[in-house]
Scaffold this motif. Structure first.
Motif, PDB file in Angstrom:
ATOM      1  N   PRO A 152       1.096  11.539   3.672  1.00  0.00           N
ATOM      2  CA  PRO A 152       1.744  11.084   4.904  1.00  0.00           C
ATOM      3  C   PRO A 152       1.044  11.678   6.133  1.00  0.00           C
ATOM      4  CG  PRO A 152       3.336  12.040   3.372  1.00  0.00           C
ATOM      5  CD  PRO A 152       1.979  12.256   2.785  1.00  0.00           C
ATOM      6  N   PRO A 153       0.943  10.905   7.229  1.00  0.00           N
ATOM      7  CA  PRO A 153       0.168  11.341   8.390  1.00  0.00           C
ATOM      8  C   PRO A 153       0.554  12.713   8.940  1.00  0.00           C
ATOM      9  CG  PRO A 153       1.127   9.154   8.760  1.00  0.00           C
ATOM     10  CD  PRO A 153       1.568   9.619   7.417  1.00  0.00           C
ATOM     11  N   ASP A 154       1.822  13.096   8.908  1.00  0.00           N
ATOM     12  CA  ASP A 154       2.232  14.379   9.470  1.00  0.00           C
ATOM     13  C   ASP A 154       2.775  15.323   8.406  1.00  0.00           C
ATOM     14  OD1 ASP A 154       1.538  13.775  12.102  1.00  0.00           O
ATOM     15  OD2 ASP A 154       3.409  12.689  12.408  1.00  0.00           O
ATOM     16  N   GLY A 155       2.487  15.050   7.153  1.00  0.00           N
ATOM     17  CA  GLY A 155       3.063  15.843   6.081  1.00  0.00           C
ATOM     18  C   GLY A 155       2.309  17.121   5.778  1.00  0.00           C
ATOM     19  N   ALA A 156       2.849  17.831   4.814  1.00  0.00           N
ATOM     20  CA  ALA A 156       2.256  19.093   4.370  1.00  0.00           C
ATOM     21  C   ALA A 156       0.853  18.870   3.815  1.00  0.00           C
ATOM     22  CB  ALA A 156       3.146  19.736   3.316  1.00  0.00           C
ATOM     23  N   GLU A 157       0.601  17.721   3.236  1.00  0.00           N
ATOM     24  CA  GLU A 157      -0.729  17.430   2.707  1.00  0.00           C
ATOM     25  C   GLU A 157      -1.769  17.421   3.821  1.00  0.00           C
ATOM     26  OE1 GLU A 157      -1.831  16.545  -0.692  1.00  0.00           O
ATOM     27  OE2 GLU A 157       0.013  17.663  -1.046  1.00  0.00           O
ATOM     28  N   LYS A 158      -1.418  16.829   4.963  1.00  0.00           N
ATOM     29  CA  LYS A 158      -2.355  16.803   6.083  1.00  0.00           C
ATOM     30  C   LYS A 158      -2.585  18.212   6.620  1.00  0.00           C
ATOM     31  CE  LYS A 158      -3.731  14.512  10.261  1.00  0.00           C
ATOM     32  NZ  LYS A 158      -3.561  13.399  11.162  1.00  0.00           N
ATOM     33  N   GLN A 159      -1.526  19.000   6.701  1.00  0.00           N
ATOM     34  CA  GLN A 159      -1.675  20.393   7.138  1.00  0.00           C
ATOM     35  C   GLN A 159      -2.630  21.138   6.207  1.00  0.00           C
ATOM     36  OE1 GLN A 159       1.850  22.740   7.739  1.00  0.00           O
ATOM     37  NE2 GLN A 159       2.913  21.063   8.763  1.00  0.00           N
TER      38      GLN A 159
ATOM     39  N   GLN B 103      -2.744  22.405  15.491  1.00  0.00           N
ATOM     40  CA  GLN B 103      -1.716  22.869  16.422  1.00  0.00           C
ATOM     41  C   GLN B 103      -0.839  21.724  16.917  1.00  0.00           C
ATOM     42  OE1 GLN B 103      -4.288  24.786  19.264  1.00  0.00           O
ATOM     43  NE2 GLN B 103      -3.958  26.811  18.370  1.00  0.00           N
ATOM     44  N   LYS B 104      -1.369  20.510  16.942  1.00  0.00           N
ATOM     45  CA  LYS B 104      -0.616  19.358  17.433  1.00  0.00           C
ATOM     46  C   LYS B 104       0.383  18.824  16.406  1.00  0.00           C
ATOM     47  CE  LYS B 104      -4.377  17.840  20.401  1.00  0.00           C
ATOM     48  NZ  LYS B 104      -5.439  16.847  20.571  1.00  0.00           N
ATOM     49  N   LEU B 105       0.203  19.194  15.142  1.00  0.00           N
ATOM     50  CA  LEU B 105       1.097  18.691  14.110  1.00  0.00           C
ATOM     51  C   LEU B 105       2.481  19.318  14.238  1.00  0.00           C
ATOM     52  CD1 LEU B 105      -1.059  18.629  10.849  1.00  0.00           C
ATOM     53  CD2 LEU B 105      -0.461  16.728  12.336  1.00  0.00           C
ATOM     54  N   GLU B 106       3.470  18.522  13.959  1.00  0.00           N
ATOM     55  CA  GLU B 106       4.842  19.002  13.992  1.00  0.00           C
ATOM     56  C   GLU B 106       5.067  19.966  12.825  1.00  0.00           C
ATOM     57  OE1 GLU B 106       9.078  16.865  13.512  1.00  0.00           O
ATOM     58  OE2 GLU B 106       7.705  15.930  14.938  1.00  0.00           O
ATOM     59  N   GLY B 107       5.763  21.044  13.108  1.00  0.00           N
ATOM     60  CA  GLY B 107       6.090  22.003  12.063  1.00  0.00           C
ATOM     61  C   GLY B 107       5.051  23.093  11.853  1.00  0.00           C
ATOM     62  N   VAL B 108       3.993  23.103  12.651  1.00  0.00           N
ATOM     63  CA  VAL B 108       2.970  24.138  12.531  1.00  0.00           C
ATOM     64  C   VAL B 108       3.226  25.172  13.620  1.00  0.00           C
ATOM     65  CG1 VAL B 108       0.504  24.645  12.629  1.00  0.00           C
ATOM     66  CG2 VAL B 108       1.285  22.529  11.581  1.00  0.00           C
ATOM     67  N   SER B 109       3.441  26.407  13.204  1.00  0.00           N
ATOM     68  CA  SER B 109       3.737  27.468  14.171  1.00  0.00           C
ATOM     69  C   SER B 109       2.459  28.045  14.757  1.00  0.00           C
ATOM     70  CB  SER B 109       4.543  28.580  13.499  1.00  0.00           C
ATOM     71  OG  SER B 109       3.735  29.259  12.565  1.00  0.00           O
ATOM     72  N   ARG B 110       2.607  28.713  15.868  1.00  0.00           N
ATOM     73  CA  ARG B 110       1.468  29.359  16.545  1.00  0.00           C
ATOM     74  C   ARG B 110       0.852  30.430  15.636  1.00  0.00           C
ATOM     75  NH1 ARG B 110      -2.814  29.475  18.950  1.00  0.00           N
ATOM     76  NH2 ARG B 110      -3.240  31.112  20.437  1.00  0.00           N
ATOM     77  N   GLU B 111       1.689  31.137  14.895  1.00  0.00           N
ATOM     78  CA  GLU B 111       1.202  32.187  14.012  1.00  0.00           C
ATOM     79  C   GLU B 111       0.268  31.629  12.933  1.00  0.00           C
ATOM     80  OE1 GLU B 111       4.742  31.842  14.466  1.00  0.00           O
ATOM     81  OE2 GLU B 111       4.592  33.190  16.169  1.00  0.00           O
ATOM     82  N   GLU B 112       0.555  30.401  12.483  1.00  0.00           N
ATOM     83  CA  GLU B 112      -0.263  29.791  11.435  1.00  0.00           C
ATOM     84  C   GLU B 112      -1.692  29.516  11.894  1.00  0.00           C
ATOM     85  OE1 GLU B 112       1.764  26.892   8.563  1.00  0.00           O
ATOM     86  OE2 GLU B 112       3.025  26.784  10.354  1.00  0.00           O
TER      87      GLU B 112
END
Length: 184
Positions: free
Chosen positions: A88-95, A136-145
């Motif tokens: 999925p475009p914004d999923g955990a796989e893309k992260q 950084q632009k993905l939803e659910g990604v924190s600054r710490e990551e």
């Protein structure tokens, strides 16, 4: 008897433990085992195989200082990563894929720098930096990551600019790394 998935998790843990204990040869051996087990678990075209190659490349470069081996495995990782189908475009796989690409290009840049190919090193670090921006632009990604990767890339740029004799630019990158570390 352990399943391939369980063996993979065990090898990943062992590689990290060996690296932490300065047992570099054993860590590299476990990272190589992770590549084989990842291929068994996920197949030849999955981004996780690219991630396993990227981690092995990173191990060769950081633990053993072997830039040629690192370069070889970053190329394998890049080839698999760019041909890997995305979830999925914004999923955990893309992260996960973006984090893998950051590791690939950051490691490839470090290997190129060590081999004296400074232009390629700069290009790879710039790509890693752009991918951090995408992550950084993905939803659910924190600054710490992303802060750790951003700091590591800034320090790699500092070493590159130092090697090129660009002292002011090297200093700027060191200061940037410090700001990111303080804010992250």
């Amino acid at each position: 008897m352990l399943s391939p998935e369980d063996r993979l998790a065990l090898s990943e843990d062992r590689a990290q433990a060996f690296a932490g204990n300065q047992e570099h040869d054993a860590a590299i051996q476990e990272l190589a085992r992770c590549v084989a087990l990842t291929r068994l678990v996920y197949g030849d075209g999955h981004w996780r195989l690219a991630e396993a190659h990227a981690r092995l490349a990173q191990g060769y470069l950081q633990l053993k200082g072997l830039a040629l081996q690192a370069q070889e495995h970053t190329e394998k990782a890049r080839t698999v990563a760019v041909s890997s189908p995305l979830g999925p475009p914004d999923g955990a796989e893309k992260q996960g894929l973006l984090k893998c690409l950051i590791t690939i290009f950051h490691t490839k840049g470090g290997a190129a720098q060590q081999l004296g190919n400074l232009k390629d090193a700069e290009h790879c670090l710039e790509r890693a930096e752009r991918i951090v921006g995408e992550l950084q632009k993905l939803e659910g990604v924190s600054r710490e990551e992303t802060a750790s990767a951003e700091c590591d890339i800034a320090m790699s740029f500092a070493r590159l600019y130092q090697k090129q004799g660009q002292w002011a630019e090297a200093l700027c990158q060191c200061e940037r790394a410090l700001r990111v570390a303080e804010d992250g």
